[in-house]
Design an enzyme around this catalytic site. Structure first.
Site, PDB file in Angstrom:
ATOM      1  CB  THR A  94      -0.926  -0.014   1.242  1.00 50.37           C
ATOM      2  OG1 THR A  94      -1.644  -1.256   1.231  1.00 50.37           O
ATOM      3  CG2 THR A  94      -1.911   1.129   1.229  1.00 50.37           C
ATOM      4  CD  GLU A  95       3.421   2.894  -3.844  1.00 50.71           C
ATOM      5  OE1 GLU A  95       3.057   3.837  -4.580  1.00 50.71           O
ATOM      6  OE2 GLU A  95       4.310   2.084  -4.144  1.00 50.71           O
ATOM      7  CB  ALA A  98      -1.362   2.551  -4.977  1.00 45.95           C
ATOM      8  CB  SER A 100      -8.721  -0.859  -3.524  1.00 48.79           C
ATOM      9  OG  SER A 100      -9.302  -0.776  -2.251  1.00 48.79           O
ATOM     10  CB  THR A 128       0.712  -5.694   9.284  1.00 51.89           C
ATOM     11  OG1 THR A 128      -0.536  -5.074   8.973  1.00 51.89           O
ATOM     12  CG2 THR A 128       0.552  -6.562  10.524  1.00 51.89           C
ATOM     13  NE  ARG A 217      -7.144 -11.198  -1.468  1.00 50.73           N
ATOM     14  CZ  ARG A 217      -7.019 -10.633  -2.663  1.00 50.73           C
ATOM     15  NH1 ARG A 217      -7.334 -11.315  -3.754  1.00 50.73           N
ATOM     16  NH2 ARG A 217      -6.597  -9.408  -2.788  1.00 50.73           N
ATOM     17  CD  GLU A 340      -3.207 -10.416   3.045  1.00 45.93           C
ATOM     18  OE1 GLU A 340      -3.465 -11.244   2.162  1.00 45.93           O
ATOM     19  OE2 GLU A 340      -2.097 -10.289   3.537  1.00 45.93           O
ATOM     20  N   GLY A 341      -7.160  -6.734   0.770  1.00 41.97           N
ATOM     21  CA  GLY A 341      -8.298  -6.568  -0.145  1.00 41.97           C
ATOM     22  C   GLY A 341      -9.581  -6.412   0.644  1.00 41.97           C
ATOM     23  CB  THR A 342     -11.939  -3.539   0.970  1.00 38.47           C
ATOM     24  OG1 THR A 342     -12.202  -3.396  -0.432  1.00 38.47           O
ATOM     25  CG2 THR A 342     -10.890  -2.525   1.394  1.00 38.47           C
TER      26      THR A 342
HETATM   27  C1  FAD Z   1      -4.241  -1.914  10.278  1.00 40.56           C
HETATM   28  C2  FAD Z   1      -3.897  -2.042   8.835  1.00 40.56           C
HETATM   29  C3  FAD Z   1      -2.884  -2.890   8.461  1.00 40.56           C
HETATM   30  C4  FAD Z   1      -2.511  -2.994   7.118  1.00 40.56           C
HETATM   31  N1  FAD Z   1      -1.467  -3.815   6.771  1.00 40.56           N
HETATM   32  C5  FAD Z   1      -0.987  -3.762   5.506  1.00 40.56           C
HETATM   33  C6  FAD Z   1       0.224  -4.457   5.157  1.00 40.56           C
HETATM   34  O1  FAD Z   1       0.824  -5.167   5.966  1.00 40.56           O
HETATM   35  N2  FAD Z   1       0.704  -4.287   3.911  1.00 40.56           N
HETATM   36  C7  FAD Z   1       0.074  -3.506   2.972  1.00 40.56           C
HETATM   37  O2  FAD Z   1       0.583  -3.396   1.855  1.00 40.56           O
HETATM   38  N3  FAD Z   1      -1.089  -2.866   3.260  1.00 40.56           N
HETATM   39  C8  FAD Z   1      -1.622  -2.976   4.494  1.00 40.56           C
HETATM   40  N4  FAD Z   1      -2.781  -2.299   4.816  1.00 40.56           N
HETATM   41  C9  FAD Z   1      -3.458  -1.519   3.786  1.00 40.56           C
HETATM   42  C10 FAD Z   1      -4.752  -2.148   3.320  1.00 40.56           C
HETATM   43  O3  FAD Z   1      -4.506  -3.290   2.561  1.00 40.56           O
HETATM   44  C11 FAD Z   1      -5.508  -1.057   2.546  1.00 40.56           C
HETATM   45  O4  FAD Z   1      -5.973  -0.142   3.493  1.00 40.56           O
HETATM   46  C12 FAD Z   1      -6.637  -1.620   1.730  1.00 40.56           C
HETATM   47  O5  FAD Z   1      -6.123  -2.321   0.631  1.00 40.56           O
HETATM   48  C13 FAD Z   1      -7.574  -0.519   1.204  1.00 40.56           C
HETATM   49  O6  FAD Z   1      -6.859   0.489   0.585  1.00 40.56           O
HETATM   50  P1  FAD Z   1      -7.127   2.022   0.976  1.00 40.56           P
HETATM   51  O7  FAD Z   1      -7.041   2.142   2.457  1.00 40.56           O
HETATM   52  O8  FAD Z   1      -6.226   2.897   0.159  1.00 40.56           O
HETATM   53  O9  FAD Z   1      -8.621   2.289   0.574  1.00 40.56           O
HETATM   54  P2  FAD Z   1      -9.189   2.628  -0.866  1.00 40.56           P
HETATM   55  O10 FAD Z   1      -8.609   1.747  -1.890  1.00 40.56           O
HETATM   56  O11 FAD Z   1      -9.063   4.093  -1.088  1.00 40.56           O
HETATM   57  O12 FAD Z   1     -10.718   2.244  -0.676  1.00 40.56           O
HETATM   58  C14 FAD Z   1     -11.650   3.051   0.042  1.00 40.56           C
HETATM   59  C15 FAD Z   1     -13.019   2.406  -0.076  1.00 40.56           C
HETATM   60  O13 FAD Z   1     -13.411   2.312  -1.458  1.00 40.56           O
HETATM   61  C16 FAD Z   1     -13.701   0.956  -1.806  1.00 40.56           C
HETATM   62  N5  FAD Z   1     -13.254   0.698  -3.177  1.00 40.56           N
HETATM   63  C17 FAD Z   1     -12.037   0.952  -3.712  1.00 40.56           C
HETATM   64  N6  FAD Z   1     -12.002   0.571  -5.020  1.00 40.56           N
HETATM   65  C18 FAD Z   1     -13.229   0.053  -5.304  1.00 40.56           C
HETATM   66  C19 FAD Z   1     -13.818  -0.511  -6.470  1.00 40.56           C
HETATM   67  N7  FAD Z   1     -13.131  -0.631  -7.606  1.00 40.56           N
HETATM   68  N8  FAD Z   1     -15.098  -0.916  -6.399  1.00 40.56           N
HETATM   69  C20 FAD Z   1     -15.816  -0.792  -5.254  1.00 40.56           C
HETATM   70  N9  FAD Z   1     -15.313  -0.271  -4.124  1.00 40.56           N
HETATM   71  C21 FAD Z   1     -14.031   0.146  -4.134  1.00 40.56           C
HETATM   72  C22 FAD Z   1     -12.931   0.112  -0.817  1.00 40.56           C
HETATM   73  O14 FAD Z   1     -13.487  -1.160  -0.674  1.00 40.56           O
HETATM   74  C23 FAD Z   1     -13.057   0.954   0.452  1.00 40.56           C
HETATM   75  O15 FAD Z   1     -14.307   0.719   1.045  1.00 40.56           O
HETATM   76  C24 FAD Z   1      -3.202  -2.238   6.127  1.00 40.56           C
HETATM   77  C25 FAD Z   1      -4.250  -1.391   6.514  1.00 40.56           C
HETATM   78  C26 FAD Z   1      -4.603  -1.299   7.841  1.00 40.56           C
HETATM   79  C27 FAD Z   1      -5.726  -0.364   8.211  1.00 40.56           C
END
Ligand code: FAD
Length: 363
Positions: A94-95, A98, A100, A128, A217, A340-342
């Protein structure tokens, strides 16, 4: 101590993969008479369900159980497995721009021919165990113009001076687990630390790096199953203390509403558990499981979040208070439907698979 016990189980073979570090492509146990195999993916899943019964954050904080190790197991070559195996590895995808859409990452990796090193530059957030792990598996692009196919994973030692810790996040739950944000500034690593092939193969696309998730997953789904089982068990006790009898022989309309709701939650939980076990079983038996892995994570993440909050509600003020763990579990569980993907992204993957659409066709 617990981490050492799990290491021992992993080395022992029969119980290989009691934690996240054990999953991989080729370490299943011997196939049974009918060719069925319950290997390291299933063992890891069952181990994680138990370890998450009571605390999700503790598990994520355990040395050597980072999901980065699963990424290494999925794509590393023999030499890399020897070098990195058994270490505590976090995963940094995650960035800020970037989440999702992991194909949109901007962190770059440039080969310095003179020194035989890759030079990484960019930003990684929400890693994490990023602060405490020994290794960080960093996703970076070799060439942004070439899209997904150019995204590779690179192993960076945590003490590399080019990997700069910016801050640790404060969170709703899993507070025992550190979540780190990094800046990569001319971070130099040996070119042998690129996992998998350095070739950019447009046809293979994202396959190399994405393979990891088919194994991880179901594990995240397993954590959801573990913590929600704890919620159900504690709620059953509290309901019993309040005189609510859960009688499986009576039809729902003859039960108290609380008992009827409890049984409905249990059946939903069981469905999530079976789906998740199927996904892990498929991984052990070398059956493509992307669809089932995403179905399992979507179902288990949603079900567990729902169960945790409904358990709080059923127990009323007792459930909401800090005197009970239900309050903590309801906060902890949400992350399992997020990282790991919402939830939404899992459903998107499922839809793509069922409809035979590519990620460009169905966004
Ligand atoms: C405590 C914690 C630990 C984490 N650990 C790690 C880690 O170890 N390594 C790592 O790389 N990342 C990690 N993450 C990041 C996590 O994987 C991301 O937060 C997650 O992938 C969502 O990305 P985002 O937060 O940018 O949300 P966004 O991508 O901005 O999404 C925001 C909302 O929009 C929805 N959405 C986005 N795109 C679509 C679409 N095409 N269609 C429908 N809905 C959509 C999403 O489901 C979400 O509800 C962690 C996050 C947290 C909070």
């Amino acid at each position: 101590m617990l981490a050492a016990v799990i290491d021992g189980m992993n080395e022992g073979g029969a119980l290989s993969g009691a934690g996240a570090g054990g999953v991989g492509e080729s370490n299943g146990s011997k196939a049974g008479r009918d060719g069925n195999r319950n290997g390291s993916n299933m063992a890891s899943l069952l181990g994680l369900i138990e370890l998450s019964w009571g605390d999700v954050g503790l598990l994520l904080t355990m040395p050597r159980q980072g999901l980065g190790q699963a990424a290494i197991a999925a794509v590393a070559n023999e030499e890399q497995l020897k070098r990195f195996g058994g270490k505590w590895a976090a995963m940094a995808i995650t960035e800020p721009e970037a989440g999702s859409d992991s194909a949109a990452i901007r962190t770059t990796a440039t080969l310095d021919d003179k020194t035989g090193e890759y030079v990484l530059n960019g930003e990684k957030i929400f890693v994490t165990a990023g602060d405490r792990a020994e290794l960080i598996v960093v996703w970076a692009t070799l060439d942004r113009k070439q899209g997904r196919a150019a995204i590779k994973s690179f192993v960076v030692e945590r003490d590399n001076p080019g990997l700069i810790l910016e801050r640790l996040e404060h969170k709703l739950g899993i507070r025992a687990s550190d979540t780190a944000d990094f800046r990569l500034e001319n971070c130099r690593i040996p070119k042998e630390n690129l996992l998998g092939s350095p070739e950019i193969e447009p046809k293979r696309g994202f396959a190399g790096v994405m393979q990891t998730f088919d194994n991880t997953r179901p594990l995240v789904a397993g954590m959801a199953i573990g913590v929600s089982r704890a919620c159900l068990e504690r709620t059953r006790e509290l309901l019993a203390e309040a005189g609510v009898e859960i009688d499986y022989d009576l039809p729902p309309h003859s039960l108290l509403a609380a008992a009827s709701e409890f049984i409905a939650m249990e059946s939903d939980w069981e469905a999530a558990r079976l789906l998740t076990m199927q996904a892990a079983w498929m991984a052990d038996n070398k059956k493509p499981n992307s669809l089932q892995a995403s179905m399992a994570k979507a179902k288990a993440g949603r079900t567990a979040t729902d169960i945790a909050l409904r358990c709080v509600a059923l127990c009323g003020s007792i459930g909401f208070g800090e005197g009970e763990l239900l309050e903590k579990w309801a906060r902890d569980v949400k992350i399992l439907d997020l990282f790991e993907g919402t939830q939404q992204i899992q459903l998107l993957i499922v839809a793509r698979q069922l409809l035979g659409k590519t990620s460009a066709e169905l966004k």
